[in-house]
Design an enzyme around this catalytic site. Structure first.
Site, PDB file in Angstrom:
ATOM      1  CG  HIS A 111      -1.649  -1.267   1.417  1.00 22.01           C
ATOM      2  ND1 HIS A 111      -2.592  -1.725   0.517  1.00 22.01           N
ATOM      3  CD2 HIS A 111      -1.564  -2.208   2.389  1.00 22.01           C
ATOM      4  CE1 HIS A 111      -3.064  -2.892   0.950  1.00 22.01           C
ATOM      5  NE2 HIS A 111      -2.447  -3.204   2.069  1.00 22.01           N
ATOM      6  CD  GLU A 128      -2.774  -3.726   5.786  1.00 21.54           C
ATOM      7  OE1 GLU A 128      -4.000  -3.877   5.759  1.00 21.54           O
ATOM      8  OE2 GLU A 128      -2.042  -4.079   4.857  1.00 21.54           O
ATOM      9  CG  HIS A 186       1.322  -6.889   2.972  1.00 21.73           C
ATOM     10  ND1 HIS A 186       1.529  -5.574   2.623  1.00 21.73           N
ATOM     11  CD2 HIS A 186      -0.020  -7.063   2.957  1.00 21.73           C
ATOM     12  CE1 HIS A 186       0.359  -4.974   2.415  1.00 21.73           C
ATOM     13  NE2 HIS A 186      -0.597  -5.867   2.596  1.00 21.73           N
ATOM     14  NE  ARG A 206      -4.800  -8.071  -6.820  1.00 24.18           N
ATOM     15  CZ  ARG A 206      -5.803  -7.425  -7.411  1.00 24.18           C
ATOM     16  NH1 ARG A 206      -5.782  -7.184  -8.708  1.00 24.18           N
ATOM     17  NH2 ARG A 206      -6.835  -7.019  -6.709  1.00 24.18           N
TER      18      ARG A 206
END
Length: 330
Positions: A111, A128, A186, A206
C-alpha cells in the site's frame, strides 16, 4: 417530528453496525464462526466499521438504528469522532475495521504512503495491523524482504516469477500481531482468520498473484509500475511481541494513525477517557458487557462496537479478549 433527532442532543451509547461482506477470489466460509451470515462460500472480508466510498455501515441498535455512520457523523461530528479527530479529519471516519478469512493465499501486494496516495488517488495511505484469530497448521504470512533489496533485484525476481524466494515468511498462530507500514510488501497466506485495523483507504498495489485466473480464465490486474516507487525495499521486523495481563490494557501498536491495546478481560475493568477521540472494541474471543450507567451492551466474539467520543466512562465486564483502538497522536 421525523427530524427531531437531528436537532436534539446526541445520545451516547455503544453502537453496533451491520457488517458489509465482500466476496474474494481467496475467500472461504470461516467468517461463519464469527457469527456472520454467509450466502456464499467465498466471503473473504467482513467490513465492520467503514466509511469508504459507498461502503458505509448501518447502525443496528438503539435510537440511531437504520442510520448510516456517515449520517451520524454529519449530524454529530464532535460527539461521535471527538473534538480533536474532527479538527484533524473533518467528517470522515479515519479508520477501517475488518475481519479477513483467507482460504487461499492473497496476492503479494503493498500500500502506498499518505503522500503518494494523496497525489495519485486523493486518498489516505494504508498503514495497517493484523491480529491472528485462528490459523490452520503451517499457515503463514509474507511480510517484507528477507534482507535489504533494490528495485533492480525486485524486478528481476518478478520477471523470473521467483519473488516469493526473497520475501520473509512467518508461520502464525492465534494471538500473533503484525504491524504493516506503508510500502511493506506482504501477503496473508491461506488458512488464516484475522482482524485488521487500518487507515481509511482501499488503495492496494498488487504485484504478484500466483498466476491465478478467475472463473472466466482472466488474471487479476497487477500494478507493477505504480508499485515500483511505493515499495520500501528495506528489511522490516513487523512482528509485535507482547505479554497478556489479566484485566489490564497492554499496548500492541502506537503509530500516528491508531493505537491498539489488548485487554484480557477476566472480571471487570473500568474505562475513563476524554472526549478527544472515539474508541472501538473488537471482540476476538469470549464475550463481554459494556455497562453504561446501569445499562448493559453485549459484545461477542466476532463483533466490533463503536464507543462515541462523548461517552467517557463505562465498565467492561465478562470473559473476553478485546482489541481497543483509538487515535492517540492528534
Amino acid at each position: 417530528m421525523n427530524n427531531q433527532s437531528n436537532t436534539t442532543a446526541f445520545k451516547s451509547y455503544p453502537i453496533h453496525f451491520k457488517p458489509i461482506l465482500k466476496e474474494r477470489i481467496w475467500g472461504g466460509n470461516k467468517l461463519q464462526s464469527l457469527g456472520k451470515e454467509l450466502s456464499k462460500d467465498n466471503i473473504g472480508e467482513s467490513w465492520e466499521i467503514s466509511m469508504i466510498d459507498t461502503d458505509i455501515n448501518i447502525v443496528t441498535n438503539g435510537i440511531y438504528k437504520e442510520k448510516s455512520l456517515a449520517e451520524l457523523i454529519d449530524l454529530y461530528p464532535n460527539e461521535i469522532l471527538g473534538t480533536k479527530v474532527y479538527q484533524k479529519y473533518g467528517k470522515q471516519f479515519p479508520l477501517l475495521f475488518k475481519f479477513l478469512d483467507a482460504k487461499t493465499d492473497l496476492s503479494i501486494q503493498l500500500h502506498p504512503n499518505d503522500e503518494l496516495a494523496k497525489k495519485r488517488h486523493n486518498s489516505f495511505g494504508k498503514t495497517e495491523m493484523w491480529y491472528v484469530m485462528q490459523a490452520d497448521d503451517n499457515a503463514r504470512i509474507i511480510l517484507g524482504f528477507k534482507k535489504d533489496s533494490s528495485p533492480e533485484e525486485y524486478l528481476d525476481h518478478l520477471k523470473n516469477k521467483t519473488l516469493p524466494s526473497v520475501l520473509q515468511e512467518y508461520y502464525v498462530k492465534k494471538g500473533d500481531v503484525f504491524f504493516i507500514e506503508t510500502g511493506t510488501i506482504h501477503a496473508i497466506g491461506g488458512g488464516i482468520l484475522l482482524a485488521e485495523i487500518q487507515q481509511t483507504s482501499d488503495i492496494t498495489y498488487r504485484v504478484y498473484d500466483w498466476d491465478r485466473v478467475d472463473d472466466n480464465g482472466n488474471e487479476r490486474e497487477l500494478h507493477v509500475d505504480l508499485a515500483l516507487d511505493a515499495i520500501d525495499y528495506n528489511k522490516k521486523d513487523p512482528k509485535i511481541e507482547y505479554v497478556k495481563q489479566e484485566n489490564q490494557s497492554v499496548k500492541l501498536v502506537d503509530c500516528p494513525y491508531f493505537t491498539t491495546n489488548i485487554i484480557s478481560l477476566a472480571s471487570t475493568y473500568q474505562i475513563s477517557k476524554n472526549s478527544d477521540c472515539f474508541l472501538v472494541y473488537i471482540c476476538t474471543e469470549g464475550n463481554a458487557q459494556l455497562i453504561v450507567d446501569s445499562t448493559s451492551f453485549e459484545i461477542k466474539q466476532g463483533e466490533t462496537i463503536l464507543i462515541p467520543a462523548q461517552l467517557t466512562t463505562f465498565t467492561l465486564s465478562g470473559n473476553a479478549t478485546l482489541l481497543e483502538v483509538f487515535i492517540n497522536k492528534l
